[in-house]
Design an enzyme around this catalytic site. Sequence first.
Site, PDB file in Angstrom:
ATOM      1  N   TYR A 128       2.888   4.046   0.989  1.00  0.00           N
ATOM      2  CA  TYR A 128       4.103   4.870   1.409  1.00  0.00           C
ATOM      3  C   TYR A 128       3.363   6.000   2.233  1.00  0.00           C
ATOM      4  O   TYR A 128       2.441   6.408   1.837  1.00  0.00           O
ATOM      5  CB  TYR A 128       5.048   5.508   0.358  1.00  0.00           C
ATOM      6  CG  TYR A 128       5.947   6.373   0.891  1.00  0.00           C
ATOM      7  CD1 TYR A 128       6.979   5.981   1.716  1.00  0.00           C
ATOM      8  CD2 TYR A 128       5.821   7.640   0.839  1.00  0.00           C
ATOM      9  CE1 TYR A 128       8.083   6.558   2.188  1.00  0.00           C
ATOM     10  CE2 TYR A 128       6.982   8.591   1.252  1.00  0.00           C
ATOM     11  CZ  TYR A 128       8.008   7.972   1.833  1.00  0.00           C
ATOM     12  OH  TYR A 128       8.965   8.683   2.461  1.00  0.00           O
ATOM     13  N   ASP A 224      -4.546   7.668   4.628  1.00  0.00           N
ATOM     14  CA  ASP A 224      -3.480   8.679   4.363  1.00  0.00           C
ATOM     15  C   ASP A 224      -4.010   9.275   3.106  1.00  0.00           C
ATOM     16  O   ASP A 224      -3.843   8.662   1.857  1.00  0.00           O
ATOM     17  CB  ASP A 224      -2.087   8.101   4.205  1.00  0.00           C
ATOM     18  CG  ASP A 224      -1.126   8.686   3.803  1.00  0.00           C
ATOM     19  OD1 ASP A 224      -1.342   9.979   3.574  1.00  0.00           O
ATOM     20  OD2 ASP A 224      -0.057   8.584   3.955  1.00  0.00           O
ATOM     21  N   LYS A 252       0.977  17.977   1.541  1.00  0.00           N
ATOM     22  CA  LYS A 252       1.188  18.044  -0.214  1.00  0.00           C
ATOM     23  C   LYS A 252       0.136  19.795  -0.458  1.00  0.00           C
ATOM     24  O   LYS A 252       0.455  20.409   0.074  1.00  0.00           O
ATOM     25  CB  LYS A 252       0.965  17.332  -1.027  1.00  0.00           C
ATOM     26  CG  LYS A 252       1.854  16.095  -0.782  1.00  0.00           C
ATOM     27  CD  LYS A 252       1.974  15.232  -1.839  1.00  0.00           C
ATOM     28  CE  LYS A 252       2.847  13.676  -1.426  1.00  0.00           C
ATOM     29  NZ  LYS A 252       4.181  13.760  -1.916  1.00  0.00           N
TER      30      LYS A 252
END
Length: 413
Positions: A128, A224, A252
């Site tokens: 994702y 990622d 994040k």
Amino acid sequence: MPGGVSSPVRAFRAVGGTPRFIVSGEGAWMTDADGNRYLDCLGSWGPLILGHRRPEVVAALSAALAEGTTYGAPTEREVLLAEKVRDFFPAMERLRFVSTGTEATLSAVRLARGATGRELIVKIAGGYHGHGDTLLMEAGSGVATFRSEAGSRGVPQALVELVRNLPFGDVGALERLFVAEGDKIAGFILEPICGNMGVVAPEAAYLQAARLLCSRHGALLIFDEVMTGFRVARGGAQEIYGVKPDLVCLGKILGGGLPAAAYGGRADLMALIAPEGPVYQAGTLSGNPLAMAAGLATLEVLDHERPWGKLGEATAHLADEIRALARRAGVAVTVNAVPGMFTVFFCTGPVTDFASARRSDAGRHGRFFHALLERGVHFPPSRLEAAFLSTAMGAAEYEHLLAALPAALAAAA
Ligand code: PMP
């Protein structure tokens, strides 16, 4: 508000019941509107490695707030944070701040296409990378929780045809794809340790093969590390595995609980980004002063305390405890863990990719989740997500969690 939430998985649709409305957080705990306290294993889905309201972060935010919230002009904290990020991630020779992980990955993908003049993007089934059009097919996280491999409606077929999905860890599949279409591939984007099909760590050989094949065929390797960055090790999964990507995406933890993310990598590639080059990317609130302050304070604390070894031991120990408790409760689980994040899959046998992760039983997971919630532990409300640990968790917190687990595992049996 669709589902009553600002992001789909928060709605509890996968586990049933009503999401808790949270009013405050303190250290490893959060409190809902009814006054119930929860040990926070959600960690805002990754950012809160230091827990809630870490004093250094609050102080940095207060200082920044007293000066102003946003200017739309360069500020010193961006430079300081950029230098800090490069120190953690040497592969990011140059970088650009954005506000979300989604922006970081879609910008990296555009750059890969702009730099190579090619259009195909290779990704991992069950990976994702946010909700950009190119990266939603066979995506993990909420996409898999709700819509299976269909991805999303509204993504043009023309874009779907420019994406190739591969099973994680399958060197043969990667080789075959590069042999067949290597001269058309702009980039291969992956989470070097997957978090969005639940936690799945690779064999080192897989990442090495990915590096080799991308180099050989002139494609860019994009890691990622929005979830794993600053969490699994100081320099993320790329430090653990010793594989250097061409481009890196972070988010994040980078924003310390505020919206900040970044993409970056080889200096020659980043020179293609506007205003220096022809690949356009921009953002009104990019490099926001408050987010930069929270991110900078978070990275300074991390650098000072170097919690990764301890966090790794705590996670491994917890995973062992869960396996033992599950055996005692007679419930089959597979627990995958890397430092600071883990997933309890309700199935037998190893979980190594999306296909094996999706065998995790939704009903059992739902009962496990709710039994934990009733006992004051907030796990992620989907079976294909990582639970997160924070440095704010001490002996009392681990005891609280271990006390809640037997009944929760029994509920899942
Ligand atoms: N990449 C990864 C690996 C992620 O885990 C996420 C979010 N869970 C994203 C990208 C997207 O980030 P954001 O939600 O900030 O857009």
